[in-house]
Design an enzyme around this catalytic site. Structure first.
Site, PDB file in Angstrom:
ATOM      1  N   LYS A   1       0.836  -1.214   0.000  1.00 42.41           N
ATOM      2  CA  LYS A   1       0.000   0.000   0.000  1.00 42.41           C
ATOM      3  C   LYS A   1       0.871   1.265   0.000  1.00 42.41           C
ATOM      4  CE  LYS A   1      -4.216  -1.901   0.565  1.00 42.41           C
ATOM      5  NZ  LYS A   1      -4.932  -2.188  -0.641  1.00 42.41           N
TER       6      LYS A   1
ATOM      7  N   LYS B   1      -3.636  -9.935  -6.878  1.00 44.78           N
ATOM      8  CA  LYS B   1      -4.880 -10.252  -6.178  1.00 44.78           C
ATOM      9  C   LYS B   1      -6.008  -9.319  -6.642  1.00 44.78           C
ATOM     10  CE  LYS B   1      -5.518  -8.436  -1.883  1.00 44.78           C
ATOM     11  NZ  LYS B   1      -6.835  -8.184  -1.344  1.00 44.78           N
TER      12      LYS B   1
ATOM     13  N   LYS C   1     -10.395  -4.128  -4.398  1.00 45.42           N
ATOM     14  CA  LYS C   1     -11.393  -3.097  -4.703  1.00 45.42           C
ATOM     15  C   LYS C   1     -10.760  -1.752  -5.042  1.00 45.42           C
ATOM     16  CE  LYS C   1     -13.169  -3.838  -0.114  1.00 45.42           C
ATOM     17  NZ  LYS C   1     -12.013  -3.682   0.795  1.00 45.42           N
TER      18      LYS C   1
HETATM   19  N1  AQP Z   1      -8.718 -11.355  -3.999  1.00 46.53           N
HETATM   20  C1  AQP Z   1      -9.157 -11.891  -2.873  1.00 46.53           C
HETATM   21  N2  AQP Z   1      -9.434 -13.208  -2.809  1.00 46.53           N
HETATM   22  C2  AQP Z   1      -9.886 -13.763  -1.652  1.00 46.53           C
HETATM   23  N3  AQP Z   1     -10.110 -13.063  -0.521  1.00 46.53           N
HETATM   24  C3  AQP Z   1      -9.859 -11.747  -0.545  1.00 46.53           C
HETATM   25  N4  AQP Z   1      -9.977 -10.769   0.381  1.00 46.53           N
HETATM   26  C4  AQP Z   1      -9.598  -9.590  -0.170  1.00 46.53           C
HETATM   27  N5  AQP Z   1      -9.229  -9.771  -1.443  1.00 46.53           N
HETATM   28  C5  AQP Z   1      -9.376 -11.096  -1.716  1.00 46.53           C
HETATM   29  C6  AQP Z   1     -10.480 -10.972   1.722  1.00 46.53           C
HETATM   30  O1  AQP Z   1     -11.626 -10.152   1.886  1.00 46.53           O
HETATM   31  C7  AQP Z   1     -11.705  -9.733   3.251  1.00 46.53           C
HETATM   32  C8  AQP Z   1     -11.904  -8.245   3.323  1.00 46.53           C
HETATM   33  O2  AQP Z   1     -10.747  -7.577   2.904  1.00 46.53           O
HETATM   34  P1  AQP Z   1     -10.567  -6.030   3.200  1.00 46.53           P
HETATM   35  O3  AQP Z   1     -11.447  -5.251   2.362  1.00 46.53           O
HETATM   36  O4  AQP Z   1     -10.720  -5.771   4.638  1.00 46.53           O
HETATM   37  O5  AQP Z   1      -9.081  -5.746   2.827  1.00 46.53           O
HETATM   38  P2  AQP Z   1      -8.228  -6.252   1.636  1.00 46.53           P
HETATM   39  O6  AQP Z   1      -7.761  -7.633   1.937  1.00 46.53           O
HETATM   40  O7  AQP Z   1      -7.156  -5.234   1.448  1.00 46.53           O
HETATM   41  O8  AQP Z   1      -9.243  -6.279   0.396  1.00 46.53           O
HETATM   42  P3  AQP Z   1      -9.148  -5.548  -0.997  1.00 46.53           P
HETATM   43  O9  AQP Z   1     -10.292  -5.941  -1.809  1.00 46.53           O
HETATM   44  O10 AQP Z   1      -7.778  -5.758  -1.588  1.00 46.53           O
HETATM   45  O11 AQP Z   1      -9.348  -4.048  -0.596  1.00 46.53           O
HETATM   46  P4  AQP Z   1      -8.446  -2.788  -0.812  1.00 46.53           P
HETATM   47  O12 AQP Z   1      -8.172  -2.683  -2.279  1.00 46.53           O
HETATM   48  O13 AQP Z   1      -9.260  -1.662  -0.294  1.00 46.53           O
HETATM   49  O14 AQP Z   1      -7.189  -2.994  -0.021  1.00 46.53           O
HETATM   50  C9  AQP Z   1     -10.421 -10.206   3.929  1.00 46.53           C
HETATM   51  O15 AQP Z   1     -10.689 -11.377   4.651  1.00 46.53           O
HETATM   52  C10 AQP Z   1      -9.513 -10.472   2.788  1.00 46.53           C
HETATM   53  O16 AQP Z   1      -8.539 -11.444   3.101  1.00 46.53           O
END
Ligand code: AQP
Length: 325
Positions: free
Chosen positions: A110, A192, A195
């Site tokens: 990040k 990965k 969002k």
């Molecule tokens: N690509 C993924 N595949 C499987 N699980 C995933 N998670 C996130 N991306 C994937 C799981 O979703 C839950 C919520 O995640 P989060 O929003 O709290 O944070 P994150 O892991 O950082 O998710 P994003 O989508 O990548 O969000 P941004 O872009 O905002 O950082 C967690 O259990 C995570 O493991």
């Protein structure tokens, strides 16, 4: 078991969030005490627009409900409305070694993505996450693979606290699925699904059938023609096969057989149909819940009251053990 999990309202919740985390929650809530939070304090560690955040918080609550989180069985609440999360995070910060935080993969990634927004909140993110989990004395945390490192740190902090101040916390385990724990981006299958990435790279749970079809048809595939699972040689097709398999309840081998001698395009068309059909109830329920904002807010208020009771008890215990009151 006591279960805690959450999602940051930092954009549109996608298939990765659903398949890695939320889908597990629905099964777990049948027989466990579950607490599911909309972790908005985590969302402000990366660039955001306050007006959008407000909407995203409500939309995330709607996703939980549309996906089947049952407010009669599980506690659903907004993290920042229970101030004990911030307090416990601060208390834990005083026993967390800086070195542990500096080596966290998410912090490094990040920081690279948001060079002008490297704040200490981002560095301390895993400590707040530890507070989220330990405040409810959770035994287990259903998450995607990317969060495993943070869970390791949670166990380290729990152990440190117990050693320093007496037995207080369990060391929670992470519940990571064998399949679906890391859904990859549609546009770059080596990354990965996230969002905060480009909209074309993920399928939001509320995307329209047209959007879903367009995104899947233009998803990056690999050289060759065969629809075959091979994570190293065919990461794009393998990712799509995983999504197909998880949403249709068929094994990847069964799906491969269906597409012998068929083109990538035929496979993608069929996958688009599977995804569109799977997400149809989500879109329907989203419309229903969006028209009932007051009802959703009421659920969040009740969730807050229930969460507060547990959180205040833990904070009192921690304060007293740390000599603060
Ligand atoms: N690509 C993924 N595949 C499987 N699980 C995933 N998670 C996130 N991306 C994937 C799981 O979703 C839950 C919520 O995640 P989060 O929003 O709290 O944070 P994150 O892991 O950082 O998710 P994003 O989508 O990548 O969000 P941004 O872009 O905002 O950082 C967690 O259990 C995570 O493991």
């Amino acid at each position: 078991m006591k279960i805690f999990s959450g999602i940051r309202p930092s954009g549109q919740i996608h298939l990765g969030n659903y398949l890695g985390a939320i889908k597990q929650w629905i099964d777990l809530q049948k027989e466990n005490e579950c607490v599911f939070s909309i972790v908005d304090l985590h969302a402000i560690t990366t660039p955001y627009d306050p007006k959008e955040l407000k909407k995203d918080i409500l939309n995330t609550a709607i996703i939980y409900l549309a996906a089947g989180v049952d407010p009669d069985k599980s506690i659903i609440f907004v993290q920042s409305r229970v101030q004990e999360h911030s307090e416990l995070a601060w208390l834990f910060e005083t026993i967390t070694p800086m070195g542990e935080l500096n080596r966290m993969t998410q912090f490094k990634e990040k920081s690279k993505e948001n060079k002008d927004y490297i704040n200490s909140g981002l560095l301390n993110y895993p400590v707040l996450m530890t507070a989220d989990i330990l405040l409810y004395k959770a035994d287990a945390v259903p998450v995607g693979k990317d969060q495993e490192q943070h869970l390791e740190l949670t166990r380290t902090i729990a152990k440190k606290f117990n050693q320093k101040f007496g037995d207080t916390f369990k060391e929670p385990k992470s519940l990571i699925l064998k399949e679906g724990a890391k859904i990859m981006s549609l546009t770059d299958p080596k990354r990965k699904m996230s969002k905060s990435d480009d909209k074309k790279s993920y399928i939001s749970l509320f995307d329209s059938p047209e959007e879903i079809t367009k995104k899947i048809m233009s998803a990056t595939t690999d050289s060759g023609k065969e629809v075959k699972y091979n994570i190293t040689k065919k990461p794009g097709i393998s990712n799509l096969l995983t999504i197909y398999s998880l949403l249709s309840n068929q094994t990847t081998q069964e799906i491969e057989k269906m597409f012998v001698k068929k083109s990538y395009s035929e496979f993608k068309k069929s996958l688009a149909e599977v995804v569109v059909n799977y997400l149809e109830p989500f879109r329907r329920k989203q419309k229903e819940f969006s028209a009932r904002e007051i009802y959703v807010e009421e659920i969040l208020n009740q969730g807050k009251s229930k969460a507060l009771v547990i959180a205040q008890e833990t904070i009192q215990e921690v304060r007293s053990k740390m000599g603060l009151s």
